[in-house]
Design a protein around this motif. Structure first.
Motif, short mmCIF file in Angstrom:
data_model
loop_
_atom_site.label_atom_id
_atom_site.label_comp_id
_atom_site.label_asym_id
_atom_site.label_seq_id
_atom_site.Cartn_x
_atom_site.Cartn_y
_atom_site.Cartn_z
N ASN A 132 0.85 -1.18 0.00
CA ASN A 132 0.00 0.00 0.00
C ASN A 132 0.89 1.23 0.00
O ASN A 132 1.44 1.62 1.04
CB ASN A 132 -0.92 -0.01 1.22
N GLU A 176 0.14 4.36 -0.60
CA GLU A 176 -0.43 5.56 0.02
C GLU A 176 -0.12 5.63 1.50
O GLU A 176 0.26 6.68 2.04
CB GLU A 176 -1.94 5.59 -0.19
N HIS A 177 -0.25 4.50 2.18
CA HIS A 177 -0.05 4.48 3.63
C HIS A 177 1.24 3.78 4.06
O HIS A 177 1.57 3.75 5.24
CB HIS A 177 -1.25 3.84 4.31
N LYS A 191 -1.91 3.32 11.57
CA LYS A 191 -0.68 3.86 10.99
C LYS A 191 0.50 3.87 11.95
O LYS A 191 1.65 3.78 11.50
CB LYS A 191 -0.92 5.27 10.45
N VAL A 227 -10.40 5.06 6.66
CA VAL A 227 -10.24 4.93 5.20
C VAL A 227 -11.50 4.32 4.56
O VAL A 227 -11.47 3.85 3.42
CB VAL A 227 -9.00 4.06 4.87
N ASN A 238 -11.47 10.01 6.44
CA ASN A 238 -10.05 10.40 6.35
C ASN A 238 -9.52 11.05 7.62
O ASN A 238 -8.38 11.55 7.62
CB ASN A 238 -9.80 11.33 5.15
#
Length: 268
Positions: A144, A146-147, A183, A201, A242
């Motif tokens: 992933n 994006e993260h 995260k 998300v 988000n």
């Protein structure tokens, strides 16, 4: 010092409440990160926060390294370490890998090949690049971008006792197992709290009391989780699409924390 937040049940497979020696836990507490630490690995629906003696990390070659012990304890592989040659054999998904600390050479099913990084030794544990292994198997996985985490989606490797312990007592009714991306995390050593930070998300707001972050801490002594007959306690607030959310739980006196795993989801 922060007040105690929430009820934490410390249990073994027999579901008896345990008590632990605080001094032993104090020694192990120093191994856990007291600063915000990125979470780089997800196996099926479980985020892997910590793997004794060090969390999964990205090295200078931008490769994700995990301890070979985690391949055995979490993913169903078998591992044999040879201290004389500083090498380890990993049997995983019908393939055999032989890694040597400090060497780019790997033997796969009897054939030598090279990789662009090296296994390292941290506090007596060998760490190896997990993507190198996955690339040589038929495992279903994605990175992933994006993260910034590796997601192993293949249910065949959800083998370890921490996952079994989680499933045994999880009574949650789920809307979306992957609604909250976890995260990072950190440990307050003085107050013995674990704080996990996630991002919604799901693409929509999650109502107050419906977001759920549930860390499980495991050791040779047993394991500890929040009560699972309800969402997070105390309930998490509304989480905007988000938006970020944090969950704080008390760390019990487990003598040696081996793994910390967690889910991030939306409940009914």
């Amino acid at each position: 010092m922060k007040p105690f937040k929430g009820f934490v049940a410390t249990v073994m497979l027999s579901v008896f409440v345990l008590t632990f020696a605080g001094s032993a836990f104090a020694n192990n507490l120093e191994k856990l990160p007291d600063r915000e630490t990125p979470i780089y690995l997800k196996i099926d629906r479980f985020y892997i926060l910590y793997t004794h003696p060090h969390a999964p990390f990205v090295d200078e070659k931008n490769r994700l390294l995990i301890p070979v012990r985690a391949i055995r304890d979490l993913m169903g592989g078998t591992v044999a370490y040879d201290a004389m040659t500083r090498s380890a054999s990993v049997n995983f998904v019908e393939h055999t890998f032989r890694f040597t600390i400090g060497s780019t050479t790997v033997v796969i099913d009897g054939e030598k090949t090279d990789m662009d990084t090296i296994p390292v030794l941290i506090d007596g544990a060998m760490f190896v690049p997990i993507r190198f292994i996955l690339d040589r198997t038929d495992m279903e996985w994605t990175w992933n971008a994006e993260h910034g985490y590796l997601h192993i989606r293949d249910e065949r490797v959800v083998k370890g006792k921490p996952f079994e312990q989680f499933e045994t007592i999880d009574m949650a009714q789920i809307v979306d197992e992957h609604a909250i991306h976890l995260k990072s995390y950190a440990v307050n050593r003085e107050g013995r709290f674990l704080t996990v930070t996630g991002i919604n998300v799901s693409g929509k707001d999650i109502e107050a009391g419906k977001a759920d972050i549930q860390p499980l801490t495991t050791s040779d002594d047993g394991f500890s989780v929040d009560s699972y007959n309800r969402p997070s306690y105390p309930p998490l607030p509304l989480v905007k699409a988000n938006g970020e959310v944090t969950k704080e739980v008390f760390l019990p006196g487990l003598s040696t924390v081996l793994y910390i795993i967690s889910v991030g989801r939306e409940m009914k």
